[in-house]
Write an enzyme that holds these catalytic residues in place. Structure first.
Site, PDB file in Angstrom:
ATOM      1  N   CYS A  20     -18.491 -11.632 -20.183  1.00 17.51           N
ATOM      2  CA  CYS A  20     -19.969 -12.105 -20.694  1.00 17.51           C
ATOM      3  C   CYS A  20     -20.093 -12.888 -21.717  1.00 17.51           C
ATOM      4  O   CYS A  20     -20.922 -13.710 -21.944  1.00 17.51           O
ATOM      5  CB  CYS A  20     -20.241 -10.352 -21.321  1.00 17.51           C
ATOM      6  SG  CYS A  20     -21.827 -10.188 -21.668  1.00 17.51           S
TER       7      CYS A  20
ATOM      8  N   CYS B 156     -22.919  -6.704 -19.185  1.00 17.96           N
ATOM      9  CA  CYS B 156     -21.529  -6.828 -18.425  1.00 17.96           C
ATOM     10  C   CYS B 156     -20.382  -6.081 -18.932  1.00 17.96           C
ATOM     11  O   CYS B 156     -20.073  -5.767 -20.111  1.00 17.96           O
ATOM     12  CB  CYS B 156     -20.923  -8.309 -18.499  1.00 17.96           C
ATOM     13  SG  CYS B 156     -21.879  -9.370 -17.857  1.00 17.96           S
TER      14      CYS B 156
ATOM     15  N   CYS C 207     -25.836 -11.835 -21.543  1.00 13.43           N
ATOM     16  CA  CYS C 207     -25.730 -13.191 -20.984  1.00 13.43           C
ATOM     17  C   CYS C 207     -26.544 -13.458 -19.609  1.00 13.43           C
ATOM     18  O   CYS C 207     -26.536 -14.868 -19.451  1.00 13.43           O
ATOM     19  CB  CYS C 207     -23.911 -13.296 -20.448  1.00 13.43           C
ATOM     20  SG  CYS C 207     -23.598 -12.470 -18.958  1.00 13.43           S
TER      21      CYS C 207
ATOM     22  N   GLY D 227       0.721  -1.174  -0.050  1.00 16.97           N
ATOM     23  CA  GLY D 227      -0.045  -0.031   0.121  1.00 16.97           C
ATOM     24  C   GLY D 227       0.876   1.230  -0.164  1.00 16.97           C
ATOM     25  O   GLY D 227       0.317   2.401  -0.169  1.00 16.97           O
TER      26      GLY D 227
ATOM     27  N   CYS E  51     -27.407  -8.802 -16.712  1.00 18.06           N
ATOM     28  CA  CYS E  51     -26.821  -8.528 -18.010  1.00 18.06           C
ATOM     29  C   CYS E  51     -27.923  -8.811 -19.217  1.00 18.06           C
ATOM     30  O   CYS E  51     -28.365  -9.951 -19.064  1.00 18.06           O
ATOM     31  CB  CYS E  51     -25.687  -9.145 -18.210  1.00 18.06           C
ATOM     32  SG  CYS E  51     -24.939  -9.013 -19.995  1.00 18.06           S
TER      33      CYS E  51
END
Lengths: 248, 259, 300
Positions: free
Chosen positions: C279, C273, C251, C39, C248
């Site tokens: 997808c 998506c 899909c 980080g 979606c």
């Protein structure tokens, strides 16, 4: 054995040095000697301009003391006001030494009730009890009830002075300095103040005051000290010595 | 009788900028609940001293011991930066003359007050907001301004907000640098009243820098008069102002109280 | 110079993966340091790249420093493999490093991304490289770099919550939906680049190594595999993942991150998506299932 005096003043001297006027030295008082007694009222007498107020201010720590000592009994100890640390002086003012001046230092948005209650609150009294006691005093001093919750900035001189007196008298300071507290009061209220002073005496408070009113002085003074006795000997000499500087 | 330890004990603080001095050999003690004013003209070194005292500036020499909440006095100049910064955002406050130096101008009033709480780990939005609201009321800012940014506030409001932002963590010592400077007289009076009230209610210790002797008289118990980097006179505020000893102090008093 | 890059179609004058070896070593050192301090933003001597800032120069340098001839590279831009940025970066490495490229998450060993983390869980033999525009999460509240560094150093992160407080005060909920600040390994607060907060939970305990490169700002930071990544929040306003009301449109999958697609001038739209690879895979599955069902129906 006699109890120690609550306030012993010995050989107190004071002069002002006016640096802005070429270092002109104005002597005020010299070798002031007296002491206060518990339960008694001592009055400073003499013509105006002789240094009565200056003495009160020196004793309250408001003016510096040039020489001498002022021993105040503060709780178990004796403290010399002439060389006390500021912090100690504040503590003495809070617990031992009260002062009622001629004029009220007004704080713009605080009500008369709260101004007078403040010293009590500082001593840990609850707000409710403090307000009750303030109201008693205001009633005694004939301050109209409609003023109690208002800030005193707009009050008349006499009303302000009564608020001031209430604030000075509400605490249980064992020594109390009074600088003409009755100056702008009518006869009826002067009488009330006289009674309040009597009550303080009964409570064993040592009082030191300046009163121009002859009647009041007569009725409350146990001892009158003529401040002219402490007028600096070289006062005339000093002035003539500095005459040139003064003129310039 | 045990002697009370001072909250802040400054010994021989000097700050030199090259060969020029900002302040020299300044020592004093501040006790809990005391308000001390540092007065003098601009350039007298009072702000340099304030910055040294608050560790925003490192002095050339000297020490300051600060009495922590745990009762231990530590030398501020020997603390790690992390410790000092923690002290600054919890136990201390710093009120700047210019509120925009002490506020986040683009962040709402509520968040300005809440920041210190979040910095010490407060993680409940509702209670942060409630505390912020209480403080806004206390400094006389209407509750419905809580989500407004301080840049929409007047000068007096900004200064009151800055005070609230500082006091929210109940600091014991607050430094103030000309807090009433640049405000209208009436706004100034209101602010002084407010500060006076907060000092009484919270028992704050304050070190305040001001060139205005009236401000010093109203707020402080003690006063230090500075000239050319040195303290030339110190004592009870009413005593120094009513019976000034030094020529410079007499000049200062006579120039201000003329009105 | 690398002799391998000597023949025909590749550009003879360029080093493997464009950057010279000294630069790659410098970047690798920064990456190692970043992995060691999860980080933490490690400064590095960012180079001029043959593309403008804002086009992923940070990510490209990180990728160039770690890519090898055996790697298979996938590049994502806003979830898609076929948008300009993705296509050009893929072409860049295909040309300068002659590596295999893919659009399938599962087949890639190295994935460079802008704005999305793939829906498919990453594995411990993969590396995800993020393109980062502004690495400093405290930047918008504290403009002074000296001050923000100090704040990171002393772990003074109250300001981060001020931002979230402002969100709630203004919108009634935390309205930050991307670049949502996280705390890494219980220490540094990090900006996860402008990925939607929907992807934040994927960073936590992720099996793959995650590297972040900011070219213009000259910073590299990292989240090592299996590291705790916690999204900042309030007790009474906990972190919440964006939820979509409908599946979606292509899909039919639920629980994936969707993009809004405007279909015509009349305001018709659909949600699909954002992860194109995912997808397509779901669509294939759907077709297969439909086929199976049809088969079963036919034989029953």
């Amino acid at each position: 054995m006699r109890a120690v005096s609550p306030f012993i003043i010995s050989n107190l001297s004071k002069s002002f040095t006016m640096h802005l006027r070429g270092g002109l030295i104005i002597p005020v008082v010299e070798r002031v000697n007296f002491s206060l007694e518990a339960g008694k009222c001592t009055v400073l007498g003499g013509p105006s301009g002789i240094g009565k107020s200056s003495i009160l201010k020196m004793l309250y720590g408001n003016y510096k003391i040039d020489a001498g000592s002022a021993l105040i009994k503060h709780g178990q100890e004796q403290v010399n006001i002439a060389c006390v640390e500021p912090r100690k002086m504040l503590e003495i003012r809070k617990k031992t030494l009260g002062y009622v001046s001629q004029f009220l230092q007004t704080v713009p948005r605080i009500s008369a009730l709260d101004i007078v209650a403040e010293p009590l609150l500082q001593h840990g009294v609850t707000q409710k009890t403090a307000h009750e006691r303030v109201k008693e005093l205001f009633t005694l001093l004939n301050l109209p009830e409609k003023l109690w919750h208002l800030p005193p900035a707009t009050f008349s001189g006499g009303e302000q002075q009564r608020v001031n007196i209430a604030r000075g008298f509400i605490t249980a300071h064992p020594v109390l300095l009074l600088d003409e507290p009755t100056a702008s009061l009518d006869t009826k209220n002067r009488q009330v103040v006289v009674e309040m002073i009597e009550k303080k005496k009964q409570e064993g408070v040592a009082l030191l005051g300046i009163f121009h009113d002859e009647d009041i002085r007569q009725s409350i003074a146990d001892k009158i000290i003529d401040v002219s006795d402490f007028a600096p000997l070289d006062i005339v000499k000093g002035r003539s010595k500095n005459e040139d500087g003064q003129a310039a | 009788m045990t002697r009370e330890l001072p909250l802040l004990d400054a010994q021989s603080i000097s700050k030199f900028y090259g060969s020029r001095s900002g302040c020299e050999e300044i020592s004093f003690q501040l006790f809990s609940g005391e308000v001390i004013a540092i007065v003098g003209e601009s350039g007298s070194g009072k702000t340099t001293l304030l910055n040294c005292l608050s560790t925003r500036l490192m002095p050339t020499s000297g020490s300051i011991h600060y009495l922590g909440r745990d009762g231990v006095a530590r030398n501020l100049y020997q603390m790690s930066e992390a410790e000092r910064r923690f002290l600054m955002r919890t136990d201390w406050g710093f009120v700047h003359q210019n509120p925009s130096d002490g506020l986040r101008m683009a962040v709402s009033a509520g968040a300005n007050v809440g920041e210190r709480l979040m910095a010490v780990g407060e993680r409940h939005y509702g209670s942060i907001r409630q505390t912020a609201q209480n403080w806004l009321e206390r400094v006389e800012i209407l509750a419905d301004r809580i989500d407004d940014e301080p840049r929409t506030f007047s000068g007096g409001m900004r200064q009151r907000l800055q005070i609230a932002r500082n006091l929210v963590t109940a600091p014991r010592l607050v430094f103030m640098d000309e807090p009433t400077g640049g405000l209208d007289v009436s706004v100034q009076a209101r602010l002084l009243d407010l500060i006076k009230g907060l000092v009484n209610d919270l028992g704050l210790s304050i070190i305040i820098v001001t060139h205005d002797l009236a401000v010093a008289r109203l707020l402080s118990d003690r006063i230090m008069v500075m000239k050319e980097g040195r303290v030339i006179e110190a004592g009870l505020t009413d005593c120094v102002l009513d019976d000034p000893q030094q020529p410079y102090t007499q000049l200062l008093v006579s120039s201000i109280l003329k009105g | 110079m690398n002799d391998e890059v000597g023949d025909g179609e590749v550009l003879a004058s360029y080093n493997f993966a464009y950057l010279d070896e000294q630069t790659k070593r410098m970047i690798r050192r920064a990456i190692l340091k970043a992995i060691a301090i999860p980080g933490y933003q490690v400064p590095f001597a960012s180079r001029e790249m043959p593309m403008p800032y804002g086009w992923g120069t940070g990510g490209v340098q990180v990728t160039a420093a770690i890519i090898g001839p055996e790697d298979t590279l996938k590049v994502i831009d806003q979830g898609a493999d076929d948008t300009t940025n993705a296509v050009s970066i893929r072409a860049f490495f295909a040309k300068t490093a002659r590596v295999k490229t893919t659009m399938q998450t599962g087949k890639a060993t190295l994935i460079q991304t802008r704005h999305r983390i793939p829906e498919e869980a990453l594995t411990n033999d993969q590396i995800l490289v993020y393109q980062v525009p502004i690495p400093e999460p405290l930047r918008f509240l504290e403009p002074r770099e000296t001050e923000t560094r100090k704040m990171h150093g002393l772990e003074e992160y109250g300001l981060m919550h001020v931002k979230l407080y402002e969100d709630i005060a203004k919108n009634g909920h935390i309205a930050t939906t991307y670049a949502y600040p996280v705390k890494v390994a219980g220490r540094y607060v990090m900006d996860p680049s402008p990925t939607p907060k929907f992807d934040n939970p994927k960073m936590n305990q992720c099996e793959a190594l995650q590297l972040f490169g900011a070219g213009r700002e000259k910073r590299i930071y990292a989240v090592p595999p299996y590291t705790n990544v916690v999204s900042l929040d309030f007790e009474d306003h906990p972190f919440e993942v964006t939820k979509f009301e409908e599946p979606c449109a292509l899909c039919g999958s639920e629980g994936a991150y969707l993009d809004e697609v405007i279909l015509d001038d009349k305001g018709h739209k659909m949600f699909v998506c954002s992860d194109t690879d995912y997808c397509e895979k779901q669509q294939r599955k759907k077709m297969q299932n439909l086929g199976e069902e049809a088969k079963q129906r036919a034989f029953s």
